[in-house]
Design an enzyme around this catalytic site. Structure first.
Site, PDB file in Angstrom:
ATOM      1  N   ARG A  10       0.822  -1.209   0.000  1.00 29.59           N
ATOM      2  CA  ARG A  10       0.000   0.000   0.000  1.00 29.59           C
ATOM      3  C   ARG A  10       0.864   1.271   0.000  1.00 29.59           C
ATOM      4  NH1 ARG A  10      -5.044   1.721  -1.095  1.00 29.59           N
ATOM      5  NH2 ARG A  10      -5.516   3.657  -0.019  1.00 29.59           N
ATOM      6  N   GLN A  62      -7.962  11.726  -1.716  1.00 28.37           N
ATOM      7  CA  GLN A  62      -7.400  12.932  -1.096  1.00 28.37           C
ATOM      8  C   GLN A  62      -5.982  13.210  -1.604  1.00 28.37           C
ATOM      9  OE1 GLN A  62      -9.367  15.003   1.065  1.00 28.37           O
ATOM     10  NE2 GLN A  62     -10.784  13.612   0.048  1.00 28.37           N
ATOM     11  N   CYS A 115      -2.542  -4.404   2.810  1.00 33.54           N
ATOM     12  CA  CYS A 115      -3.518  -5.183   3.573  1.00 33.54           C
ATOM     13  C   CYS A 115      -4.939  -4.891   3.110  1.00 33.54           C
ATOM     14  CB  CYS A 115      -3.411  -4.854   5.063  1.00 33.54           C
ATOM     15  SG  CYS A 115      -1.948  -5.513   5.852  1.00 33.54           S
ATOM     16  N   ILE A 166     -12.071   4.220  11.978  1.00 32.58           N
ATOM     17  CA  ILE A 166     -11.145   4.498  10.874  1.00 32.58           C
ATOM     18  C   ILE A 166     -11.383   3.531   9.712  1.00 32.58           C
ATOM     19  CG2 ILE A 166      -8.735   4.890  10.236  1.00 32.58           C
ATOM     20  CD1 ILE A 166      -9.698   6.692  12.536  1.00 32.58           C
ATOM     21  N   PRO A 188      -9.530   4.617  -0.328  1.00 29.34           N
ATOM     22  CA  PRO A 188      -9.271   5.342  -1.573  1.00 29.34           C
ATOM     23  C   PRO A 188      -8.161   6.368  -1.411  1.00 29.34           C
ATOM     24  CG  PRO A 188     -11.270   6.160  -0.525  1.00 29.34           C
ATOM     25  CD  PRO A 188     -10.827   4.955   0.260  1.00 29.34           C
ATOM     26  N   ILE A 189      -7.529   6.685  -2.553  1.00 33.12           N
ATOM     27  CA  ILE A 189      -6.472   7.698  -2.519  1.00 33.12           C
ATOM     28  C   ILE A 189      -6.983   9.005  -3.124  1.00 33.12           C
ATOM     29  CG2 ILE A 189      -4.589   6.028  -2.479  1.00 33.12           C
ATOM     30  CD1 ILE A 189      -4.174   6.586  -5.478  1.00 33.12           C
TER      31      ILE A 189
END
Length: 423
Positions: free
Chosen positions: A94, A127, A118, A331, A124-125
């Protein structure tokens, strides 16, 4: 095809000392950040884990000279070349997404496979992408397996993160160090690892202020020089050994900790009734187990709250409590893949991934064959195996080796009946 498994015969009490490694979540960002330097960089205190080896290999794919020797990495970027990064390495890790920010900052362009790591549900990326675009980058996501990020020029911007994200905060910081003008990140993550990355970049000559607060200011600089840098201790590894000690430790001393970084866990362990003494001057904790604990409620939060990465490792302690405990995972609500494995060991535990909640009741655990779905689930199963009666066999141990340096060796030295086998 054979695979390695970890086997544990439970019921032993452990005693002795363990020394905590450098922080995984710092290392996986700082190693990519070295490619921003023009010159030689030496990193000390690295954890000896597979994620570090993968990232060093990615540096070498950019024609960077990288020499990893135990806990030390020496990097020379003098012959660096921009190149697409291969999917087979990127998809296993990741944190490979930090190569995006670093390469964008260095070359204003990168082509990179989509990151893995994991399986914790949606991470999501978006941001990260939002930040890159604000700095002037264009993103091509037309390829299913890779992403192209390119900018004619990088310029400072005011960026407000819609959610607190360690990854996005660091990645935008990496991309912004060479941007023209000032970049301000609002709602920035405050984690110690963010501070560590900022301190490293500043050691190279960057101008970053506000790390550890919700507002980060990055004044772009033309170039960065080499440096030598010591990575902070790993608060999650420290927390995991604190949970191990509370579960099965006659008396265990945990060295090389930063007490402030594990404060939320320390408070919760004391609430449980754990005998714990923290010596800030000596940077160590001494923990002795008790035969039973009080039930508690746990809610994961961004730093300085209770770390999501310690939600799974603390779970086996809750089976020792005198009543039901409740966990709320704010989270990663899907971070309960360890629950079915614990049930196979006889645990009285129920989880709801939609609401991100779990109820944990007093239980006696028995050895079983279990599967580590992710890194921290693997740590949880090791602790459960140490508590259980009989032999526990843990599969998918590659996840565990991604984040814990020599954990089997350390537990053996503390007196655990633990070993590995090929099956």
């Amino acid at each position: 095809m054979t695979q390695e498994v970890i086997k544990i015969r439970g019921g032993q009490t452990l005693k002795g000392d363990v020394t905590i490694s450098g922080a995984k979540n710092s290392a996986v960002a700082i190693i990519p950040a070295t490619l921003l330097a023009q010159g030689q960089v030496k990193l000390d205190g690295l954890p000896q884990i597979s994620d570090v080896e993968t990232l060093v290999s990615l540096l070498e794919d950019l024609n960077i000279k990288a020499h990893l020797n135990g806990k030390t990495l020496e990097v020379d970027t003098s012959e660096i070349e921009n190149a697409p990064l291969p999917n087979n390495k990127v998809e296993s890790l990741r944190a490979s997404y930090y190569m995006m920010g670093a390469m964008l900052g260095r070359f204003k362009k990168c082509v990179i496979g989509l990151p893995g790591g994991c399986p914790l549900g949606p991470r999501p990326i978006d941001q990260h992408i939002k930040g890159f675009k604000a700095l002037g980058a264009e993103i091509d996501e037309s390829n299913d397996t890779s992403m192209k990020i390119e900018a004619k020029e990088l310029h400072g911007a005011n960026i407000f993160l819609d959610m607190v994200s360690v990854g996005a905060t660091i990645n935008i910081m990496l991309a912004a160090v060479h941007a023209t003008g000032q970049t301000v990140i609002e709602n920035a993550a405050k984690e110690p690892e963010v501070v560590d990355v900022a301190n490293f970049l500043n050691s190279l000559g960057a101008d970053i202020k506000g790390a550890g607060t919700s507002t980060l200011k990055i004044n772009g600089v033309d170039s960065l020089h080499g440096s030598e840098y010591q990575i902070i201790p790993d608060r999650i590894e420290a927390g995991t050994y604190m949970c191990i000690a509370a579960a099965v430790g006659e008396e265990i001393t945990i060295n090389n900790i930063v007490p402030k970084h594990v404060e939320a866990l320390t408070v919760k362990l004391k609430e449980l009734g754990v005998d714990i003494q923290v010596d800030g001057d000596a940077e160590k904790a001494i923990i002795k187990r008790k035969s039973s604990y009080k039930n508690v409620d746990i809610k994961t939060l961004v730093y300085p709250g209770f770390a999501t990465d310690l939600q799974q490792p603390i779970t086996p302690l809750l089976f020792m409590a005198d009543g039901p405990s409740f966990v709320t995972e704010t989270i990663y609500p899907a971070r309960f893949r360890h629950v079915d494995e614990l049930k196979n060991m006889g645990a009285n535990i129920e989880a709801d991934m939609e609401t991100g909640t779990a109820t944990i009741k007093p239980s006696s655990l028995n050895g079983a064959e279990v599967y580590a779905s992710d890194l921290r689930a693997g740590a949880c199963l090791i602790i459960a195996g140490l508590l259980a009666e009989g032999v526990t066999t843990i599969y998918n141990v590659r996840h565990i080796y991604r984040g814990y340096t020599d954990i089997v060796k350390h537990l053996k030295e503390l007196g655990a009946n633990i070993w590995t086998e090929e099956v």
